[in-house]
Design a protein around this motif. Sequence first.
Motif, PDB file in Angstrom:
ATOM      1  N   ASN A 158       0.823  -1.217   0.000  1.00 19.78           N
ATOM      2  CA  ASN A 158       0.000   0.000   0.000  1.00 19.78           C
ATOM      3  C   ASN A 158       0.851   1.257   0.000  1.00 19.78           C
ATOM      4  O   ASN A 158       0.595   2.187  -0.760  1.00 19.78           O
ATOM      5  CB  ASN A 158      -0.907   0.018   1.232  1.00 19.78           C
ATOM      6  CG  ASN A 158      -2.071  -0.945   1.097  1.00 19.78           C
ATOM      7  OD1 ASN A 158      -2.491  -1.282   0.001  1.00 19.78           O
ATOM      8  ND2 ASN A 158      -2.585  -1.404   2.215  1.00 19.78           N
ATOM      9  N   MET A 174     -18.771   7.428   2.674  1.00 14.01           N
ATOM     10  CA  MET A 174     -17.748   7.217   3.696  1.00 14.01           C
ATOM     11  C   MET A 174     -17.812   8.318   4.753  1.00 14.01           C
ATOM     12  O   MET A 174     -17.732   8.042   5.947  1.00 14.01           O
ATOM     13  CB  MET A 174     -16.363   7.208   3.044  1.00 14.01           C
ATOM     14  CG  MET A 174     -15.949   5.864   2.508  1.00 14.01           C
ATOM     15  SD  MET A 174     -15.652   4.660   3.823  1.00 14.01           S
ATOM     16  CE  MET A 174     -13.952   5.048   4.219  1.00 14.01           C
ATOM     17  N   LEU A 203     -18.066  -1.571   4.940  1.00 13.14           N
ATOM     18  CA  LEU A 203     -17.358  -1.763   3.672  1.00 13.14           C
ATOM     19  C   LEU A 203     -17.603  -3.153   3.086  1.00 13.14           C
ATOM     20  O   LEU A 203     -17.704  -3.309   1.868  1.00 13.14           O
ATOM     21  CB  LEU A 203     -15.870  -1.492   3.865  1.00 13.14           C
ATOM     22  CG  LEU A 203     -15.549  -0.015   4.141  1.00 13.14           C
ATOM     23  CD1 LEU A 203     -14.090   0.175   4.516  1.00 13.14           C
ATOM     24  CD2 LEU A 203     -15.900   0.845   2.932  1.00 13.14           C
ATOM     25  N   SER A 256     -14.449   0.267  -1.227  1.00 16.88           N
ATOM     26  CA  SER A 256     -13.039  -0.083  -1.056  1.00 16.88           C
ATOM     27  C   SER A 256     -12.348  -0.233  -2.405  1.00 16.88           C
ATOM     28  O   SER A 256     -11.227   0.254  -2.605  1.00 16.88           O
ATOM     29  CB  SER A 256     -12.921  -1.391  -0.262  1.00 16.88           C
ATOM     30  OG  SER A 256     -13.307  -1.194   1.071  1.00 16.88           O
ATOM     31  N   ASN A 257     -13.035  -0.892  -3.317  1.00 18.48           N
ATOM     32  CA  ASN A 257     -12.448  -1.073  -4.642  1.00 18.48           C
ATOM     33  C   ASN A 257     -12.100   0.262  -5.278  1.00 18.48           C
ATOM     34  O   ASN A 257     -10.983   0.476  -5.744  1.00 18.48           O
ATOM     35  CB  ASN A 257     -13.424  -1.809  -5.552  1.00 18.48           C
ATOM     36  CG  ASN A 257     -13.623  -3.249  -5.147  1.00 18.48           C
ATOM     37  OD1 ASN A 257     -12.850  -3.782  -4.352  1.00 18.48           O
ATOM     38  ND2 ASN A 257     -14.645  -3.882  -5.666  1.00 18.48           N
ATOM     39  N   THR A 293     -11.779   3.177  -3.962  1.00 18.79           N
ATOM     40  CA  THR A 293     -10.779   3.931  -3.203  1.00 18.79           C
ATOM     41  C   THR A 293      -9.376   3.451  -3.543  1.00 18.79           C
ATOM     42  O   THR A 293      -8.484   4.251  -3.860  1.00 18.79           O
ATOM     43  CB  THR A 293     -11.031   3.770  -1.692  1.00 18.79           C
ATOM     44  OG1 THR A 293     -12.372   4.170  -1.398  1.00 18.79           O
ATOM     45  CG2 THR A 293     -10.056   4.612  -0.896  1.00 18.79           C
ATOM     46  N   LEU A 294      -9.196   2.150  -3.497  1.00 15.38           N
ATOM     47  CA  LEU A 294      -7.867   1.618  -3.792  1.00 15.38           C
ATOM     48  C   LEU A 294      -7.478   1.891  -5.236  1.00 15.38           C
ATOM     49  O   LEU A 294      -6.330   2.209  -5.535  1.00 15.38           O
ATOM     50  CB  LEU A 294      -7.834   0.112  -3.495  1.00 15.38           C
ATOM     51  CG  LEU A 294      -8.013  -0.243  -2.024  1.00 15.38           C
ATOM     52  CD1 LEU A 294      -7.994  -1.761  -1.827  1.00 15.38           C
ATOM     53  CD2 LEU A 294      -6.916   0.390  -1.174  1.00 15.38           C
ATOM     54  N   ASN A 341      -6.429   1.560   4.943  1.00 15.29           N
ATOM     55  CA  ASN A 341      -6.050   0.698   3.831  1.00 15.29           C
ATOM     56  C   ASN A 341      -6.113  -0.774   4.213  1.00 15.29           C
ATOM     57  O   ASN A 341      -6.474  -1.617   3.391  1.00 15.29           O
ATOM     58  CB  ASN A 341      -4.646   1.052   3.348  1.00 15.29           C
ATOM     59  CG  ASN A 341      -4.634   2.326   2.538  1.00 15.29           C
ATOM     60  OD1 ASN A 341      -5.673   2.778   2.075  1.00 15.29           O
ATOM     61  ND2 ASN A 341      -3.458   2.906   2.377  1.00 15.29           N
ATOM     62  N   HIS A 358      -9.657  -1.731   3.749  1.00 12.93           N
ATOM     63  CA  HIS A 358      -9.953  -1.797   2.313  1.00 12.93           C
ATOM     64  C   HIS A 358      -9.343  -3.043   1.683  1.00 12.93           C
ATOM     65  O   HIS A 358      -9.952  -3.678   0.832  1.00 12.93           O
ATOM     66  CB  HIS A 358      -9.403  -0.547   1.612  1.00 12.93           C
ATOM     67  CG  HIS A 358     -10.164   0.703   1.892  1.00 12.93           C
ATOM     68  ND1 HIS A 358     -11.542   0.766   1.866  1.00 12.93           N
ATOM     69  CD2 HIS A 358      -9.756   1.956   2.203  1.00 12.93           C
ATOM     70  CE1 HIS A 358     -11.941   2.001   2.146  1.00 12.93           C
ATOM     71  NE2 HIS A 358     -10.880   2.749   2.361  1.00 12.93           N
ATOM     72  N   ASN A 359      -8.143  -3.377   2.090  1.00 12.56           N
ATOM     73  CA  ASN A 359      -7.473  -4.535   1.507  1.00 12.56           C
ATOM     74  C   ASN A 359      -8.263  -5.823   1.722  1.00 12.56           C
ATOM     75  O   ASN A 359      -8.447  -6.608   0.798  1.00 12.56           O
ATOM     76  CB  ASN A 359      -6.088  -4.709   2.130  1.00 12.56           C
ATOM     77  CG  ASN A 359      -5.106  -3.689   1.601  1.00 12.56           C
ATOM     78  OD1 ASN A 359      -5.266  -3.147   0.518  1.00 12.56           O
ATOM     79  ND2 ASN A 359      -4.084  -3.402   2.382  1.00 12.56           N
ATOM     80  N   SER A 362     -11.633  -5.483  -0.419  1.00 12.72           N
ATOM     81  CA  SER A 362     -11.425  -5.581  -1.867  1.00 12.72           C
ATOM     82  C   SER A 362     -10.789  -6.893  -2.268  1.00 12.72           C
ATOM     83  O   SER A 362     -10.994  -7.379  -3.371  1.00 12.72           O
ATOM     84  CB  SER A 362     -10.515  -4.443  -2.341  1.00 12.72           C
ATOM     85  OG  SER A 362     -11.250  -3.271  -2.533  1.00 12.72           O
TER      86      SER A 362
END
Lengths: 205, 205
Positions: free
Chosen positions: A169, B73, B104, B111-112, B114-115, B165, B168-169, B172
């Motif tokens: 990341n 968010m 999320l 999340s997708n 955003t990343l 993150n 999110h990881n 996603s």
Amino acid sequence: MPSSLEKAKQNPDSMKAKILGAARKIFGEYGFHGTTTRMIAKAVNIDISTLYYHWGEKGDLYEAVIMDVTEGMRQKLIEVEKIIKGRPLEERIRIALDEMADYLFENPEISNLTLFRYFTKMRHGSVLDFKVPEYISDIAYSMGLSRDRNNVPFDARMKVLSIMNAIHNFVSGENFFRPMMQVTREEYIREAKNTLKFFNVSAFS
Amino acid sequence: MPSSLEKAKQNPDSMKAKILGAARKIFGEYGFHGTTTRMIAKAVNIDISTLYYHWGEKGDLYEAVIMDVTEGMRQKLIEVEKIIKGRPLEERIRIALDEMADYLFENPEISNLTLFRYFTKMRHGSVLDFKVPEYISDIAYSMGLSRDRNNVPFDARMKVLSIMNAIHNFVSGENFFRPMMQVTREEYIREAKNTLKFFNVSAFS
DNA sequence: CCTTGTTTCAAGCAATTGATGGAATCATTT
DNA sequence: AAATGATTCCATCAATTGCTTGAAACAAGG
């Protein structure tokens, strides 16, 4: 028998290797769909048909790129494991984080491509679900999170995934985060490493 | 004056809102370049020109999608801040992680997307660098990592980034990690939350 | 019913994209 | 130098892509 990929890497000046190198970088920046074969050809200053001559269709080249970065990661992990062998846990973690972060900040396409693979769907029913050696379990074993290398518990693998992704990341996000933070590259890398240690050292002590 | 986006959300049955919803999902799965306007139109069962009638060009629709998820968010974060207010730090962290993870996992496109924004370059010199409200500093302040809401130190923002993150990881990456781990969705979500707490609770105690 | 404004779609256009065929160039061997 | 094989490029193809045009369907008043 050396594979097509291995042959390309043997001579880094060969056209095949040059194309692979450019493809690595560009696929990493724009993703599979965001990359056109013409973009890669242009980066190497060749005609697109030369690219096709060497690597065949786009998906095959992408596959080769994935294999290439995966192999690089595997090598680096073996190297790191040698360095940290025998040291106390906290030191092992600190060194491993530093080493991996340095390696990935020098080769950010690796992080980019890895995260892409994790998070993105392919329109063309993912011919790219081919067998990629996963090293998550190996890291977990190397960290002492499992006794059995071949049967690493679920929670240990999730922890390793979390650590690796945290590094990816910071590396992949540099282009986005650094302007946001308004710091130099050196400051960013230093603080990224500190943050990684902040979470990981305390968790494993 | 309500923006185009706000109007669309007012009536979720309106064609404009339906297109936005489908676009959210599909942009999230395939990324900007991996998504075609025809894919979105097909998902809503309309002609592609109807899509253009409502949203204009692809980049504008994508922009609207980003604004939409960002607003979601922001709302959720305000909600969470209310819940945890006044509680002891460890409990605040646990609740916040649970709440955000649940939210999320229910809306993985967030999340997708955003990343994607963090890690991918746009071919068309990113018209999409428009102003998106960042809430990293707000979270840092809410976590007590900074006294001044408007001047949050670098290291605190990096910590928050790392935490967000990490969530999110896992969200996603579910499609990739879960087959790898061979667990059910419920098991996966539970262990993801546990892993998040494992790293965060120890770090902030 | 007719008008006016909104929403939808069928058809298509220009540019881009992945991919190929064939001729030209280059290198190596004889 | 001739012959052979490997490499490169030019020209082009069909399919896909983002996007537009113009006409039809629809809605709501007057």
